[in-house]
Design a protein around this motif. Sequence first.
Motif, PDB file in Angstrom:
ATOM      1  N   MET A 195     -11.645   4.095  12.064  1.00 12.30           N
ATOM      2  CA  MET A 195     -10.265   4.538  11.829  1.00 12.30           C
ATOM      3  C   MET A 195      -9.842   5.582  12.865  1.00 12.30           C
ATOM      4  O   MET A 195      -9.258   6.616  12.545  1.00 12.30           O
ATOM      5  N   THR A 196     -10.165   5.308  14.111  1.00 11.68           N
ATOM      6  CA  THR A 196      -9.787   6.190  15.213  1.00 11.68           C
ATOM      7  C   THR A 196      -8.878   5.430  16.179  1.00 11.68           C
ATOM      8  O   THR A 196      -8.857   4.194  16.194  1.00 11.68           O
TER       9      THR A 196
ATOM     10  N   GLY B  13      -8.063   9.097   5.641  1.00  9.35           N
ATOM     11  CA  GLY B  13      -8.185   8.437   4.336  1.00  9.35           C
ATOM     12  C   GLY B  13      -7.155   8.867   3.326  1.00  9.35           C
ATOM     13  O   GLY B  13      -7.143   8.412   2.187  1.00  9.35           O
ATOM     14  N   SER B  14      -6.248   9.770   3.718  1.00  9.87           N
ATOM     15  CA  SER B  14      -5.178  10.182   2.814  1.00  9.87           C
ATOM     16  C   SER B  14      -4.259   8.992   2.552  1.00  9.87           C
ATOM     17  O   SER B  14      -4.108   8.109   3.396  1.00  9.87           O
TER      18      SER B  14
ATOM     19  N   SER C 246       0.832  -1.203   0.000  1.00  8.96           N
ATOM     20  CA  SER C 246       0.000   0.000   0.000  1.00  8.96           C
ATOM     21  C   SER C 246       0.862   1.247   0.000  1.00  8.96           C
ATOM     22  O   SER C 246       0.544   2.244  -0.639  1.00  8.96           O
ATOM     23  N   ASN C 247       1.997   1.186   0.703  1.00 11.48           N
ATOM     24  CA  ASN C 247       2.878   2.348   0.742  1.00 11.48           C
ATOM     25  C   ASN C 247       3.527   2.590  -0.609  1.00 11.48           C
ATOM     26  O   ASN C 247       3.634   3.729  -1.063  1.00 11.48           O
TER      27      ASN C 247
ATOM     28  N   ILE D  65      -5.528  14.292  16.412  1.00 16.65           N
ATOM     29  CA  ILE D  65      -4.265  14.331  15.697  1.00 16.65           C
ATOM     30  C   ILE D  65      -4.308  13.359  14.530  1.00 16.65           C
ATOM     31  O   ILE D  65      -5.098  12.419  14.511  1.00 16.65           O
ATOM     32  N   GLY D  66      -3.475  13.610  13.556  1.00 17.04           N
ATOM     33  CA  GLY D  66      -3.291  12.709  12.431  1.00 17.04           C
ATOM     34  C   GLY D  66      -1.821  12.347  12.331  1.00 17.04           C
ATOM     35  O   GLY D  66      -0.953  13.145  12.706  1.00 17.04           O
ATOM     36  N   LEU D  67      -1.525  11.148  11.847  1.00 20.10           N
ATOM     37  CA  LEU D  67      -0.147  10.684  11.730  1.00 20.10           C
ATOM     38  C   LEU D  67       0.191  10.425  10.273  1.00 20.10           C
ATOM     39  O   LEU D  67      -0.651   9.966   9.503  1.00 20.10           O
TER      40      LEU D  67
END
Length: 211
Positions: A54-55, A79-80, A15-16, A105-107
Motif C-alpha cells: 500500500m505504498t 489503513g484508515s 467502500s466509501n 505522505i498520506g492522502l
Amino acid sequence: MKIRFFLLLVLFGISNCLACKCVEYSIKEKVNIGLKKADIIFYGELIKYDTLKMTYSFKIYEIFKGKVASKIINGNAEGSSCDLFPNEKGLWIVYGNFNTDKTLIGLSACSPTQSQNFGPGFPPIPFKFDSKGKIISKDEMEMSLFNLENQNKSLQSFIYQLEKLRQYKQNQNIISENLKSSFYQKIVIVSVIVNVILFLSLIMVINRKRV
C-alpha cells in the motif's frame, strides 16, 4: 476495459459509502479547505504503486504549497477508512499530509486529490433497480455514456484546480515579495538611524577632545 472501469468505480463507491463519510462541498470549497489543511500540494505524476505494501510514489512537476527535498515523493495508505490509495498511473493533483517523521505522505478520500481521469471524491454509483429490488445490468451504451460524463467532469475539475492553485501560488509569491520589500525597508531605516547616532556620537567625542 469499460466493465472493469465500472467495477472499479462501484467498489470504490461502496467502500466509501460504508466506511468513510465525507462532508459534501463544491469543488471551490474543497480547494479552499485543501489549501488550509494540506501540508503539501502539488501537480505531478503517479509513477508507481504497490498494492501489497500500500505504498506509492509521485514525481512532482509543480508545487503549490509546502517544501520537499526531492522531486520524487513517497506515500502510504495506513489503513484508515478514509485513506486514499492512488492506483491509476498518470497525472494527478495531490493534497497530502506528512506522517509523524515527515518521510511519507498520506492522502484522504475527502480531499480534492484527483487524477486527470478520476475526480475528487467518488462518483455516484449508477445503479438502477427493478420492481423486486435487483440491480438492472447496464448495457454497453449506458456504460460508455457514464464513463464519458465522469471523465469530462473529472477533466473540468482538474483544469479548474490547476488554475486556482496557480493563482494561489502567484498571490503567495506577491505577498512574499511585499514582505521582503518591507523587511529591506526596515533594515535601511534602522541602518540610517544607527549611522546618524554613530555620527552624532563621533561629533560629541571630537568636541570633548577639543575642550
